[in-house]
Design a protein around this motif. Sequence first.
Motif, PDB file in Angstrom:
ATOM      1  N   GLU A  88     -48.739  -7.182  14.325  1.00  0.00           N
ATOM      2  CA  GLU A  88     -50.106  -7.683  14.351  1.00  0.00           C
ATOM      3  C   GLU A  88     -50.307  -8.422  15.666  1.00  0.00           C
ATOM      4  N   ASN A  89     -51.291  -7.991  16.432  1.00  0.00           N
ATOM      5  CA  ASN A  89     -51.591  -8.594  17.727  1.00  0.00           C
ATOM      6  C   ASN A  89     -50.363  -8.658  18.634  1.00  0.00           C
ATOM      7  N   GLY A  90     -49.565  -7.577  18.638  1.00  0.00           N
ATOM      8  CA  GLY A  90     -48.404  -7.491  19.508  1.00  0.00           C
ATOM      9  C   GLY A  90     -47.163  -8.216  19.019  1.00  0.00           C
ATOM     10  N   GLN A  91     -47.223  -8.863  17.865  1.00  0.00           N
ATOM     11  CA  GLN A  91     -46.084  -9.585  17.307  1.00  0.00           C
ATOM     12  C   GLN A  91     -45.593  -8.865  16.061  1.00  0.00           C
ATOM     13  N   SER A  92     -44.290  -8.644  15.964  1.00  0.00           N
ATOM     14  CA  SER A  92     -43.702  -8.028  14.767  1.00  0.00           C
ATOM     15  C   SER A  92     -43.458  -9.086  13.703  1.00  0.00           C
ATOM     16  N   TYR A  93     -43.613  -8.677  12.445  1.00  0.00           N
ATOM     17  CA  TYR A  93     -43.441  -9.586  11.307  1.00  0.00           C
ATOM     18  C   TYR A  93     -42.640  -8.930  10.197  1.00  0.00           C
ATOM     19  N   LEU A  94     -42.009  -9.775   9.429  1.00  0.00           N
ATOM     20  CA  LEU A  94     -41.407  -9.430   8.148  1.00  0.00           C
ATOM     21  C   LEU A  94     -42.230 -10.131   7.095  1.00  0.00           C
ATOM     22  N   SER A  95     -42.625  -9.408   6.072  1.00  0.00           N
ATOM     23  CA  SER A  95     -43.271  -9.996   4.910  1.00  0.00           C
ATOM     24  C   SER A  95     -42.439  -9.582   3.705  1.00  0.00           C
ATOM     25  N   MET A  96     -42.022 -10.561   2.911  1.00  0.00           N
ATOM     26  CA  MET A  96     -41.211 -10.280   1.729  1.00  0.00           C
ATOM     27  C   MET A  96     -41.741 -11.080   0.566  1.00  0.00           C
ATOM     28  N   LEU A  97     -41.748 -10.461  -0.598  1.00  0.00           N
ATOM     29  CA  LEU A  97     -42.057 -11.212  -1.804  1.00  0.00           C
ATOM     30  C   LEU A  97     -40.867 -12.102  -2.124  1.00  0.00           C
ATOM     31  N   ASP A  98     -41.109 -13.396  -2.288  1.00  0.00           N
ATOM     32  CA  ASP A  98     -40.050 -14.302  -2.724  1.00  0.00           C
ATOM     33  C   ASP A  98     -39.592 -13.841  -4.096  1.00  0.00           C
ATOM     34  N   VAL A  99     -38.265 -13.757  -4.310  1.00  0.00           N
ATOM     35  CA  VAL A  99     -37.764 -13.237  -5.586  1.00  0.00           C
ATOM     36  C   VAL A  99     -38.244 -14.056  -6.779  1.00  0.00           C
ATOM     37  N   GLY A 100     -38.706 -15.265  -6.552  1.00  0.00           N
ATOM     38  CA  GLY A 100     -39.227 -16.085  -7.639  1.00  0.00           C
ATOM     39  C   GLY A 100     -40.467 -15.522  -8.291  1.00  0.00           C
ATOM     40  N   TYR A 101     -41.093 -14.509  -7.662  1.00  0.00           N
ATOM     41  CA  TYR A 101     -42.275 -13.907  -8.284  1.00  0.00           C
ATOM     42  C   TYR A 101     -41.939 -13.348  -9.664  1.00  0.00           C
ATOM     43  N   ILE A 102     -40.687 -12.935  -9.865  1.00  0.00           N
ATOM     44  CA  ILE A 102     -40.353 -12.317 -11.144  1.00  0.00           C
ATOM     45  C   ILE A 102     -40.400 -13.331 -12.284  1.00  0.00           C
ATOM     46  N   THR A 103     -40.098 -14.598 -12.000  1.00  0.00           N
ATOM     47  CA  THR A 103     -40.171 -15.605 -13.057  1.00  0.00           C
ATOM     48  C   THR A 103     -41.609 -16.024 -13.318  1.00  0.00           C
ATOM     49  N   THR A 104     -42.477 -15.785 -12.358  1.00  0.00           N
ATOM     50  CA  THR A 104     -43.906 -16.016 -12.584  1.00  0.00           C
ATOM     51  C   THR A 104     -44.438 -14.961 -13.547  1.00  0.00           C
ATOM     52  N   LEU A 105     -43.978 -13.737 -13.386  1.00  0.00           N
ATOM     53  CA  LEU A 105     -44.426 -12.644 -14.242  1.00  0.00           C
ATOM     54  C   LEU A 105     -43.730 -12.637 -15.600  1.00  0.00           C
ATOM     55  N   SER A 106     -42.477 -13.101 -15.635  1.00  0.00           N
ATOM     56  CA  SER A 106     -41.705 -13.065 -16.866  1.00  0.00           C
ATOM     57  C   SER A 106     -40.772 -14.278 -16.927  1.00  0.00           C
ATOM     58  N   PRO A 107     -41.286 -15.413 -17.380  1.00  0.00           N
ATOM     59  CA  PRO A 107     -40.429 -16.603 -17.455  1.00  0.00           C
ATOM     60  C   PRO A 107     -39.298 -16.396 -18.471  1.00  0.00           C
ATOM     61  N   HIS A 108     -38.076 -16.565 -18.002  1.00  0.00           N
ATOM     62  CA  HIS A 108     -36.916 -16.420 -18.883  1.00  0.00           C
ATOM     63  C   HIS A 108     -35.739 -17.128 -18.206  1.00  0.00           C
ATOM     64  N   PRO A 109     -34.914 -17.838 -18.967  1.00  0.00           N
ATOM     65  CA  PRO A 109     -33.779 -18.554 -18.370  1.00  0.00           C
ATOM     66  C   PRO A 109     -32.841 -17.656 -17.557  1.00  0.00           C
ATOM     67  N   SER A 110     -32.590 -16.434 -18.023  1.00  0.00           N
ATOM     68  CA  SER A 110     -31.724 -15.524 -17.268  1.00  0.00           C
ATOM     69  C   SER A 110     -32.335 -15.171 -15.917  1.00  0.00           C
ATOM     70  N   LEU A 111     -33.640 -14.976 -15.902  1.00  0.00           N
ATOM     71  CA  LEU A 111     -34.300 -14.663 -14.634  1.00  0.00           C
ATOM     72  C   LEU A 111     -34.261 -15.860 -13.693  1.00  0.00           C
ATOM     73  N   GLU A 112     -34.416 -17.057 -14.247  1.00  0.00           N
ATOM     74  CA  GLU A 112     -34.321 -18.281 -13.423  1.00  0.00           C
ATOM     75  C   GLU A 112     -32.936 -18.361 -12.774  1.00  0.00           C
ATOM     76  N   GLU A 113     -31.875 -18.055 -13.556  1.00  0.00           N
ATOM     77  CA  GLU A 113     -30.514 -18.067 -13.023  1.00  0.00           C
ATOM     78  C   GLU A 113     -30.351 -17.016 -11.926  1.00  0.00           C
ATOM     79  N   GLY A 114     -30.872 -15.842 -12.177  1.00  0.00           N
ATOM     80  CA  GLY A 114     -30.786 -14.771 -11.189  1.00  0.00           C
ATOM     81  C   GLY A 114     -31.500 -15.107  -9.894  1.00  0.00           C
ATOM     82  N   VAL A 115     -32.670 -15.693 -10.012  1.00  0.00           N
ATOM     83  CA  VAL A 115     -33.428 -16.101  -8.828  1.00  0.00           C
ATOM     84  C   VAL A 115     -32.652 -17.157  -8.041  1.00  0.00           C
TER      85      VAL A 115
END
Length: 149
Positions: free
Chosen positions: A104-131
Amino acid sequence: MNTFLKTLSVAALAGLTLTSVAKAEVSEHFIIHELAQTPQEAATLIRDFIAMDDEWSLNGDFEMMGGAAVGMKICFNSMRGYVGAAGLHNLALMPCGNIAFYEENGQSYLSMLDVGYITTLSPHPSLEEGVALARPAYAEMLSNVLGVE
């Protein structure tokens, strides 16, 4: 003349609205880094790293925007067991590494979803541990491979 001014005003307002949409705020679920590499070079570095490290898997790799951007889906393999332990329906959340490389405008970027998005979609203790396990693994990998902090 009055109709012309109204039309001009509406067009200007529409232009301002479209500009503000294009510059939307990034939510806390995205990790954005400036890169020293082109999008294609960054993707190659990630591919090469994953090919040499059994802790990671490349689940998808595709060009976007006519080759100007690269999308990747990668997995920190240790995360899989935590996702399954939270219920097999959570497998739809895999892989937990969703990345895009773009310029974008001559600059390269990385965009990544933070793995914590999965606990937003599915709150579960195992997912919290995995994150808690995966988040620093992704950060370390991106730092070592692409030099981002």
